[in-house]
Motif scaffolding. Structure first.
Motif, PDB file in Angstrom:
ATOM      1  N   ARG A 132      -1.845   3.267 -18.833  1.00 49.39           N
ATOM      2  CA  ARG A 132      -2.207   2.677 -17.473  1.00 49.39           C
ATOM      3  C   ARG A 132      -2.255   1.244 -18.021  1.00 49.39           C
ATOM      4  NH1 ARG A 132      -7.847   5.449 -16.565  1.00 49.39           N
ATOM      5  NH2 ARG A 132      -7.704   4.065 -15.100  1.00 49.39           N
ATOM      6  N   LEU A 133      -2.613   1.202 -19.024  1.00 51.53           N
ATOM      7  CA  LEU A 133      -2.239  -0.583 -18.871  1.00 51.53           C
ATOM      8  C   LEU A 133      -0.642  -1.598 -19.265  1.00 51.53           C
ATOM      9  CD1 LEU A 133      -4.604  -1.109 -22.663  1.00 51.53           C
ATOM     10  CD2 LEU A 133      -5.549  -2.460 -20.356  1.00 51.53           C
ATOM     11  N   GLN A 134      -0.116  -0.360 -19.816  1.00 54.56           N
ATOM     12  CA  GLN A 134       1.083  -1.165 -20.056  1.00 54.56           C
ATOM     13  C   GLN A 134       1.323  -0.937 -18.593  1.00 54.56           C
ATOM     14  OE1 GLN A 134       2.415   1.640 -22.651  1.00 54.56           O
ATOM     15  NE2 GLN A 134       2.332   0.299 -24.197  1.00 54.56           N
ATOM     16  N   GLU A 135       1.312  -0.418 -17.513  1.00 52.87           N
ATOM     17  CA  GLU A 135       1.662  -0.527 -16.058  1.00 52.87           C
ATOM     18  C   GLU A 135       1.333  -1.468 -15.717  1.00 52.87           C
ATOM     19  OE1 GLU A 135       0.383   3.571 -15.235  1.00 52.87           O
ATOM     20  OE2 GLU A 135       1.513   4.814 -15.922  1.00 52.87           O
ATOM     21  N   TYR A 136       0.180  -1.606 -15.414  1.00 52.96           N
ATOM     22  CA  TYR A 136      -0.608  -3.473 -14.722  1.00 52.96           C
ATOM     23  C   TYR A 136       0.269  -4.218 -15.304  1.00 52.96           C
ATOM     24  CZ  TYR A 136      -4.770  -0.787 -12.869  1.00 52.96           C
ATOM     25  OH  TYR A 136      -5.480   0.654 -12.023  1.00 52.96           O
ATOM     26  N   VAL A 137       0.027  -4.481 -16.564  1.00 51.98           N
ATOM     27  CA  VAL A 137       0.690  -5.775 -17.268  1.00 51.98           C
ATOM     28  C   VAL A 137       2.180  -5.717 -16.549  1.00 51.98           C
ATOM     29  CG1 VAL A 137       1.878  -6.375 -19.240  1.00 51.98           C
ATOM     30  CG2 VAL A 137      -0.652  -5.726 -18.734  1.00 51.98           C
ATOM     31  N   ALA A 138       3.328  -4.478 -16.589  1.00 43.82           N
ATOM     32  CA  ALA A 138       4.572  -4.473 -15.924  1.00 43.82           C
ATOM     33  C   ALA A 138       4.502  -4.620 -14.705  1.00 43.82           C
ATOM     34  CB  ALA A 138       4.703  -3.327 -16.022  1.00 43.82           C
ATOM     35  N   ALA A 139       4.001  -4.364 -14.165  1.00 44.16           N
ATOM     36  CA  ALA A 139       3.276  -4.681 -12.579  1.00 44.16           C
ATOM     37  C   ALA A 139       2.872  -6.245 -12.114  1.00 44.16           C
ATOM     38  CB  ALA A 139       2.420  -3.770 -11.504  1.00 44.16           C
ATOM     39  N   GLY A 140       2.936  -6.759 -12.874  1.00 40.36           N
ATOM     40  CA  GLY A 140       2.011  -8.163 -12.777  1.00 40.36           C
ATOM     41  C   GLY A 140       0.477  -8.784 -12.090  1.00 40.36           C
ATOM     42  N   ASP A 141      -0.441  -7.064 -12.731  1.00 39.89           N
ATOM     43  CA  ASP A 141      -1.150  -6.833 -11.915  1.00 39.89           C
ATOM     44  C   ASP A 141      -2.414  -6.771 -13.673  1.00 39.89           C
ATOM     45  OD1 ASP A 141      -3.349  -6.698 -10.660  1.00 39.89           O
ATOM     46  OD2 ASP A 141      -2.949  -4.341 -10.334  1.00 39.89           O
ATOM     47  N   PRO A 142      -2.523  -8.215 -13.721  1.00 33.65           N
ATOM     48  CA  PRO A 142      -3.503  -8.469 -15.256  1.00 33.65           C
ATOM     49  C   PRO A 142      -4.827  -8.029 -14.615  1.00 33.65           C
ATOM     50  CG  PRO A 142      -2.773 -10.775 -14.172  1.00 33.65           C
ATOM     51  CD  PRO A 142      -1.972  -9.629 -13.609  1.00 33.65           C
ATOM     52  N   GLY A 143      -5.307  -8.685 -13.428  1.00 34.76           N
ATOM     53  CA  GLY A 143      -6.811  -8.167 -12.962  1.00 34.76           C
ATOM     54  C   GLY A 143      -6.536  -7.029 -12.606  1.00 34.76           C
ATOM     55  N   ILE A 176      -4.651 -13.644 -20.359  1.00 33.64           N
ATOM     56  CA  ILE A 176      -4.585 -13.019 -21.814  1.00 33.64           C
ATOM     57  C   ILE A 176      -4.859 -11.781 -21.655  1.00 33.64           C
ATOM     58  CG2 ILE A 176      -7.035 -12.543 -22.119  1.00 33.64           C
ATOM     59  CD1 ILE A 176      -6.925 -14.545 -25.018  1.00 33.64           C
ATOM     60  N   ALA A 177      -5.184 -11.472 -20.200  1.00 35.78           N
ATOM     61  CA  ALA A 177      -4.944  -9.345 -19.961  1.00 35.78           C
ATOM     62  C   ALA A 177      -4.171  -9.018 -20.282  1.00 35.78           C
ATOM     63  CB  ALA A 177      -5.603  -9.506 -18.656  1.00 35.78           C
ATOM     64  N   PRO A 178      -2.715  -9.626 -20.395  1.00 39.16           N
ATOM     65  CA  PRO A 178      -1.745  -8.583 -20.924  1.00 39.16           C
ATOM     66  C   PRO A 178      -1.949  -8.457 -22.388  1.00 39.16           C
ATOM     67  CG  PRO A 178      -0.951 -10.481 -19.893  1.00 39.16           C
ATOM     68  CD  PRO A 178      -1.868 -10.727 -20.173  1.00 39.16           C
ATOM     69  N   THR A 179      -2.646  -9.015 -23.792  1.00 46.21           N
ATOM     70  CA  THR A 179      -2.837  -9.199 -24.807  1.00 46.21           C
ATOM     71  C   THR A 179      -3.978  -7.602 -24.973  1.00 46.21           C
ATOM     72  OG1 THR A 179      -4.695 -10.103 -25.219  1.00 46.21           O
ATOM     73  CG2 THR A 179      -2.156 -11.291 -25.684  1.00 46.21           C
ATOM     74  N   LEU A 180      -4.377  -7.017 -24.144  1.00 44.21           N
ATOM     75  CA  LEU A 180      -5.353  -5.811 -24.454  1.00 44.21           C
ATOM     76  C   LEU A 180      -4.626  -4.887 -24.609  1.00 44.21           C
ATOM     77  CD1 LEU A 180      -7.328  -6.093 -20.953  1.00 44.21           C
ATOM     78  CD2 LEU A 180      -8.086  -6.097 -22.830  1.00 44.21           C
ATOM     79  N   VAL A 181      -2.692  -4.857 -23.987  1.00 49.41           N
ATOM     80  CA  VAL A 181      -1.843  -3.555 -24.588  1.00 49.41           C
ATOM     81  C   VAL A 181      -1.576  -3.788 -26.313  1.00 49.41           C
ATOM     82  CG1 VAL A 181       0.388  -3.532 -24.765  1.00 49.41           C
ATOM     83  CG2 VAL A 181      -0.370  -4.007 -22.944  1.00 49.41           C
ATOM     84  N   TYR A 182      -1.871  -5.455 -26.817  1.00 49.06           N
ATOM     85  CA  TYR A 182      -1.591  -5.244 -28.675  1.00 49.06           C
ATOM     86  C   TYR A 182      -3.016  -4.608 -29.117  1.00 49.06           C
ATOM     87  CZ  TYR A 182       1.530  -8.881 -26.688  1.00 49.06           C
ATOM     88  OH  TYR A 182       2.629  -9.906 -26.644  1.00 49.06           O
ATOM     89  N   ASP A 183      -3.553  -5.235 -28.637  1.00 56.14           N
ATOM     90  CA  ASP A 183      -5.141  -4.050 -28.998  1.00 56.14           C
ATOM     91  C   ASP A 183      -5.574  -2.984 -28.819  1.00 56.14           C
ATOM     92  OD1 ASP A 183      -7.061  -6.665 -29.965  1.00 56.14           O
ATOM     93  OD2 ASP A 183      -6.496  -7.019 -28.424  1.00 56.14           O
ATOM     94  N   GLY A 184      -4.615  -2.103 -27.998  1.00 58.76           N
ATOM     95  CA  GLY A 184      -4.496  -0.722 -27.283  1.00 58.76           C
ATOM     96  C   GLY A 184      -3.115  -0.461 -28.858  1.00 58.76           C
TER      97      GLY A 184
END
Length: 257
Positions: A132-143, A176-184
């Protein structure tokens, strides 16, 4: 600010303050090197304190292709450039430091603070969290990624997070929210990585706050038990946090004592 070039060509920004042996600070989720300002100030009497922006954060660059090994290379580039002897990491940043140590990084000693490994008693992980994190980032929705992390992963009340959206620092969090994927990806399924920990030979101080949830304190103990040379210490603090004036003496004793 200085920069070093990582193995894949990515520029990694870092600050160095103080004098003495080098101590690299590795941040957890949603934090850049500025987060470590008060800690660096508290430690600068004893160490050259190096705080850096993990890739995709602050003044560091990023690449389209990500793998957990890239952040190990970033940390090693910073360590080598500064000739640092010691490493300290918070929360999900602990996995970057432990992976580097397991891969043979030349740190003499380590300290870790509350890696969020899911042990008995931990809340159930959010359903399809990483996907789901990846889906939000891919959709341009960091919020959307931020809200998922804060509400479902951390457990903050939704109305509190909704209030944060109107704050002046929300755009910086979205950046910085896209990097939540990296932590995951660093944490994987968030179970204790026993095999990885078993090859970390450096003497390691495993810290937790006295005010953190029991499961998180237990996770620190379980992780330490899997390491060849480690000990656990509880420090007075708040949820998932220890103030610099409490943290500094523990690190000075461990690294220099």
């Amino acid at each position: 600010m200085d920069k070093v070039i990582s193995a894949d060509g990515t520029e990694i920004a870092y600050d160095a303050v103080g004098s003495g042996p080098g101590l690299v600070l590795v941040a957890g989720a949603l934090t850049a090197r500025s987060y470590y300002g008060p800690r660096a100030e508290a430690l600068a009497e004893w160490f050259t304190v190096i705080s850096y922006d993990r890739r995709g954060r602050g003044d560091s660059d990023d690449q389209a292709a990500y793998a957990v090994e890239r952040e190990v290379e970033d940390l090693e580039a910073v360590r080598a450039a500064t000739r640092a002897s010691y490493g300290y990491a918070d929360s999900s940043g602990v996995m970057v430091l432990l992976r580097a140590a397991a891969a043979g990084s030349a740190f003499d000693k380590l300290a870790i603070m509350e890696p969020p490994f899911r042990v008995e008693g931990a809340p159930a992980p959010p359903e399809r969290y990483l996907e789901r994190l990846q889906e939000y980032v891919a959709a341009g929705d960091p919020g959307g990624a931020l809200e998922l992390f804060m509400v479902e992963a951390v457990g903050q009340p939704k109305d509190q997070v909704d209030g944060m959206k109107a704050s002046p620092y929300w755009p910086a969090l979205e950046a910085i929210a896209p990097t939540l994927v990296y932590d995951g990806l660093q944490l994987g399924d968030s179970t204790v990585p026993v095999e990885l920990l078993g090859v970390v030979e450096q003497p390691t101080l495993a810290l937790h706050s006295t005010a953190s949830p029991e499961w998180l304190q237990r996770a620190v103990g379980v992780a330490a038990a899997a390491m060849p040379d480690s000990r656990v210490e509880a420090l007075e603090g708040s949820f998932h946090e220890v103030p610099p004036q409490v943290l500094a003496p523990a690190l000075v004793k461990h690294f220099l004592g």
